[in-house]
Motif scaffolding. Structure first.
Motif, PDB file in Angstrom:
ATOM      1  N   GLU A  32       0.752  -1.283   0.080  1.00 15.74           N
ATOM      2  CA  GLU A  32      -0.157  -0.020   0.052  1.00 15.74           C
ATOM      3  C   GLU A  32       0.891   1.074  -0.190  1.00 15.74           C
ATOM      4  OE1 GLU A  32      -2.697  -0.432   3.218  1.00 15.74           O
ATOM      5  OE2 GLU A  32      -3.725  -1.967   2.482  1.00 15.74           O
ATOM      6  N   VAL A  33       1.956   1.245   0.543  1.00 20.62           N
ATOM      7  CA  VAL A  33       2.861   2.292   0.542  1.00 20.62           C
ATOM      8  C   VAL A  33       3.643   2.631  -0.691  1.00 20.62           C
ATOM      9  CG1 VAL A  33       5.208   3.356   1.598  1.00 20.62           C
ATOM     10  CG2 VAL A  33       3.552   2.197   3.214  1.00 20.62           C
ATOM     11  N   ILE A  34       3.912   1.607  -1.314  1.00 19.40           N
ATOM     12  CA  ILE A  34       4.244   1.767  -2.722  1.00 19.40           C
ATOM     13  C   ILE A  34       3.413   2.123  -3.680  1.00 19.40           C
ATOM     14  CG2 ILE A  34       5.300   0.119  -4.599  1.00 19.40           C
ATOM     15  CD1 ILE A  34       6.824  -1.494  -2.483  1.00 19.40           C
ATOM     16  N   VAL A  35       2.249   1.696  -3.452  1.00 23.19           N
ATOM     17  CA  VAL A  35       0.807   2.049  -4.395  1.00 23.19           C
ATOM     18  C   VAL A  35       0.750   3.787  -4.226  1.00 23.19           C
ATOM     19  CG1 VAL A  35      -1.394   1.830  -4.949  1.00 23.19           C
ATOM     20  CG2 VAL A  35      -0.070  -0.036  -4.547  1.00 23.19           C
ATOM     21  N   MET A  36       0.569   4.026  -2.916  1.00 34.17           N
ATOM     22  CA  MET A  36       0.714   5.582  -2.702  1.00 34.17           C
ATOM     23  C   MET A  36       1.431   6.408  -3.409  1.00 34.17           C
ATOM     24  SD  MET A  36      -0.905   5.718   1.277  1.00 34.17           S
ATOM     25  CE  MET A  36       0.519   5.680   1.812  1.00 34.17           C
ATOM     26  N   SER A  37       2.773   5.850  -3.379  1.00 37.32           N
ATOM     27  CA  SER A  37       3.895   6.906  -4.020  1.00 37.32           C
ATOM     28  C   SER A  37       4.198   6.575  -5.368  1.00 37.32           C
ATOM     29  CB  SER A  37       5.371   6.462  -3.149  1.00 37.32           C
ATOM     30  OG  SER A  37       5.241   6.721  -1.840  1.00 37.32           O
ATOM     31  N   HIS A  38       3.898   5.471  -5.902  1.00 36.75           N
ATOM     32  CA  HIS A  38       4.416   5.024  -7.202  1.00 36.75           C
ATOM     33  C   HIS A  38       3.275   4.402  -8.163  1.00 36.75           C
ATOM     34  CE1 HIS A  38       8.330   5.502  -5.705  1.00 36.75           C
ATOM     35  NE2 HIS A  38       8.091   5.046  -4.749  1.00 36.75           N
ATOM     36  N   GLY A  39       2.161   4.268  -7.633  1.00 34.40           N
ATOM     37  CA  GLY A  39       1.277   3.912  -8.469  1.00 34.40           C
ATOM     38  C   GLY A  39       0.852   2.326  -8.358  1.00 34.40           C
ATOM     39  N   LEU A  56      11.873  -0.740  -5.071  1.00 34.26           N
ATOM     40  CA  LEU A  56      10.915   0.042  -4.165  1.00 34.26           C
ATOM     41  C   LEU A  56      10.542  -0.574  -3.061  1.00 34.26           C
ATOM     42  CD1 LEU A  56       8.551   1.041  -7.224  1.00 34.26           C
ATOM     43  CD2 LEU A  56      10.344   2.481  -6.214  1.00 34.26           C
ATOM     44  N   GLU A  57      10.522  -2.047  -2.793  1.00 36.43           N
ATOM     45  CA  GLU A  57      10.140  -2.759  -1.641  1.00 36.43           C
ATOM     46  C   GLU A  57      11.025  -2.717  -0.705  1.00 36.43           C
ATOM     47  OE1 GLU A  57       7.452  -6.738  -1.863  1.00 36.43           O
ATOM     48  OE2 GLU A  57       9.513  -7.069  -2.518  1.00 36.43           O
ATOM     49  N   VAL A  58      12.449  -2.769  -1.006  1.00 34.63           N
ATOM     50  CA  VAL A  58      13.797  -2.631  -0.206  1.00 34.63           C
ATOM     51  C   VAL A  58      13.609  -1.183   0.417  1.00 34.63           C
ATOM     52  CG1 VAL A  58      16.162  -2.536  -0.021  1.00 34.63           C
ATOM     53  CG2 VAL A  58      14.876  -4.436  -1.381  1.00 34.63           C
ATOM     54  N   ALA A  59      13.353  -0.257  -0.226  1.00 34.89           N
ATOM     55  CA  ALA A  59      13.531   0.960   0.075  1.00 34.89           C
ATOM     56  C   ALA A  59      12.424   1.405   1.057  1.00 34.89           C
ATOM     57  CB  ALA A  59      13.357   2.122  -0.995  1.00 34.89           C
ATOM     58  N   THR A  60      11.129   0.760   0.925  1.00 37.55           N
ATOM     59  CA  THR A  60      10.057   1.054   1.732  1.00 37.55           C
ATOM     60  C   THR A  60      10.089   0.172   2.853  1.00 37.55           C
ATOM     61  OG1 THR A  60       8.554   1.285  -0.212  1.00 37.55           O
ATOM     62  CG2 THR A  60       7.543   0.713   1.882  1.00 37.55           C
ATOM     63  N   LEU A  61      10.691  -0.826   2.844  1.00 38.57           N
ATOM     64  CA  LEU A  61      10.776  -1.600   4.100  1.00 38.57           C
ATOM     65  C   LEU A  61      11.725  -0.964   5.106  1.00 38.57           C
ATOM     66  CD1 LEU A  61       9.816  -4.287   5.647  1.00 38.57           C
ATOM     67  CD2 LEU A  61      11.468  -5.501   4.358  1.00 38.57           C
ATOM     68  N   ARG A  62      13.091  -0.273   4.463  1.00 34.83           N
ATOM     69  CA  ARG A  62      13.802   0.210   5.425  1.00 34.83           C
ATOM     70  C   ARG A  62      13.241   1.449   5.902  1.00 34.83           C
ATOM     71  NH1 ARG A  62      19.241  -0.144   1.527  1.00 34.83           N
ATOM     72  NH2 ARG A  62      19.761  -2.356   2.152  1.00 34.83           N
ATOM     73  N   ALA A  63      12.615   2.069   5.463  1.00 37.08           N
ATOM     74  CA  ALA A  63      11.969   3.405   5.777  1.00 37.08           C
ATOM     75  C   ALA A  63      10.744   3.391   6.545  1.00 37.08           C
ATOM     76  CB  ALA A  63      11.856   4.304   4.495  1.00 37.08           C
ATOM     77  N   THR A  64      10.048   2.362   6.516  1.00 34.50           N
ATOM     78  CA  THR A  64       8.705   2.354   7.155  1.00 34.50           C
ATOM     79  C   THR A  64       8.890   1.834   8.591  1.00 34.50           C
ATOM     80  OG1 THR A  64       7.846   1.780   4.969  1.00 34.50           O
ATOM     81  CG2 THR A  64       6.510   1.240   6.899  1.00 34.50           C
ATOM     82  N   GLN A  65       8.306   2.734   9.354  1.00 36.79           N
ATOM     83  CA  GLN A  65       8.174   2.412  10.998  1.00 36.79           C
ATOM     84  C   GLN A  65       6.789   2.075  11.267  1.00 36.79           C
ATOM     85  OE1 GLN A  65      10.767   1.638  13.074  1.00 36.79           O
ATOM     86  NE2 GLN A  65      11.983   1.727  10.903  1.00 36.79           N
ATOM     87  N   GLY A  67       4.097  -0.372  14.291  1.00 32.28           N
ATOM     88  CA  GLY A  67       4.079  -1.240  15.320  1.00 32.28           C
ATOM     89  C   GLY A  67       4.085  -2.755  14.687  1.00 32.28           C
ATOM     90  N   VAL A  68       3.078  -2.703  13.663  1.00 30.06           N
ATOM     91  CA  VAL A  68       2.901  -3.916  12.684  1.00 30.06           C
ATOM     92  C   VAL A  68       2.998  -3.650  11.161  1.00 30.06           C
ATOM     93  CG1 VAL A  68       1.296  -5.723  12.186  1.00 30.06           C
ATOM     94  CG2 VAL A  68       1.136  -4.796  14.254  1.00 30.06           C
ATOM     95  N   LEU A  69       3.649  -4.383  10.537  1.00 27.63           N
ATOM     96  CA  LEU A  69       4.016  -4.313   9.167  1.00 27.63           C
ATOM     97  C   LEU A  69       3.637  -5.537   8.351  1.00 27.63           C
ATOM     98  CD1 LEU A  69       5.123  -1.797   7.122  1.00 27.63           C
ATOM     99  CD2 LEU A  69       7.117  -3.133   7.422  1.00 27.63           C
ATOM    100  N   ALA A  70       2.932  -5.384   7.411  1.00 27.62           N
ATOM    101  CA  ALA A  70       2.599  -6.587   6.645  1.00 27.62           C
ATOM    102  C   ALA A  70       3.316  -6.408   5.332  1.00 27.62           C
ATOM    103  CB  ALA A  70       1.106  -6.601   6.068  1.00 27.62           C
ATOM    104  N   THR A  71       4.216  -7.306   4.923  1.00 24.93           N
ATOM    105  CA  THR A  71       5.135  -7.446   3.770  1.00 24.93           C
ATOM    106  C   THR A  71       4.458  -7.839   2.383  1.00 24.93           C
ATOM    107  OG1 THR A  71       6.014  -9.364   4.242  1.00 24.93           O
ATOM    108  CG2 THR A  71       7.050  -7.555   5.399  1.00 24.93           C
ATOM    109  N   GLY A  72       4.928  -7.655   1.265  1.00 25.72           N
ATOM    110  CA  GLY A  72       4.292  -8.309   0.009  1.00 25.72           C
ATOM    111  C   GLY A  72       4.895  -9.697   0.262  1.00 25.72           C
ATOM    112  N   GLY A  73       4.442 -10.728  -0.469  1.00 21.51           N
ATOM    113  CA  GLY A  73       4.761 -12.204  -0.491  1.00 21.51           C
ATOM    114  C   GLY A  73       6.203 -12.299  -0.826  1.00 21.51           C
ATOM    115  N   GLY A  74       6.723 -11.634  -1.741  1.00 23.52           N
ATOM    116  CA  GLY A  74       7.961 -11.859  -2.315  1.00 23.52           C
ATOM    117  C   GLY A  74       9.104 -11.038  -1.493  1.00 23.52           C
TER     118      GLY A  74
END
Length: 165
Positions: A32-39, A56-65, A67-74
């Motif tokens: 969802e974070v990626i979609v909001m920023s990149h389509g 984009l996933e790497v950058a998002t995971l590193r930057a996102t804080q 309490g609970v974070l759902a990741t993409g399957g890959g």
């Protein structure tokens, strides 16, 4: 930080939202974070390819804080993401193939499942390539079949509470 991992359609976003509410903390979904920023994800795949999406996933995971974070399957495919995930509590939402088939029948927007092999066959291939990584990363593995969202949340909460004692 609690990270939810697992294959597509395992319920990471649904469980994550409920878990964050139960723990009175924040919830974010990397997709969802990626979609909001990149389509849209299908658009990103079509225009830039999977490797760009993974970047984009790497950058998002590193930057996102949260309490609970759902990741993409890959997300677990990249070593740098696995390094980030190991800093928190990793919960693997595991599901069987029948559950995947039911849930994926309702989904039309997953670019990695497109192809001639069929959705379920492609899901099997992706899952087979990722299963060992999910299992290796997991601090807790929860089978989703036959459990309500509230039951899954209670199981995860119980683990988190006992781990902090």
């Amino acid at each position: 930080m609690i990270y939810l991992i697992g294959p597509m359609a395992s319920g990471k976003s649904t469980v994550g939202k409920a878990l964050a509410k139960a723990l009175d903390t924040t919830f974010l979904d990397t997709d969802e974070v990626i979609v909001m920023s990149h389509g849209s994800i299908p658009q990103i795949f079509a225009e830039h390819g999977e490797e760009h999406f993974r970047d984009l996933e790497v950058a998002t995971l590193r930057a996102t804080q949260a309490g609970v974070l759902a990741t993409g399957g890959g997300a677990v495919l990249r070593p740098e993401n696995r390094e980030v995930l190991r800093r928190g509590t990793v919960v693997y939402l595991q599901m069987d193939e029948d559950t995947a088939a039911r849930r994926l029948a309702r989904s039309q927007d997953r670019p990695l499942l497109a192809g001639e092999d069929g959705v379920l066959q492609r899901w099997r291939q992706l899952f087979a390539a990722r299963r060992d990584i999910y299992e290796d990363l997991a601090d807790l593995t929860v089978m989703v079949e036959g459990k309500s969202v509230n039951e899954l949340v209670a199981l995860i909460q119980g683990h988190v509470i006992s781990a902090t004692r």
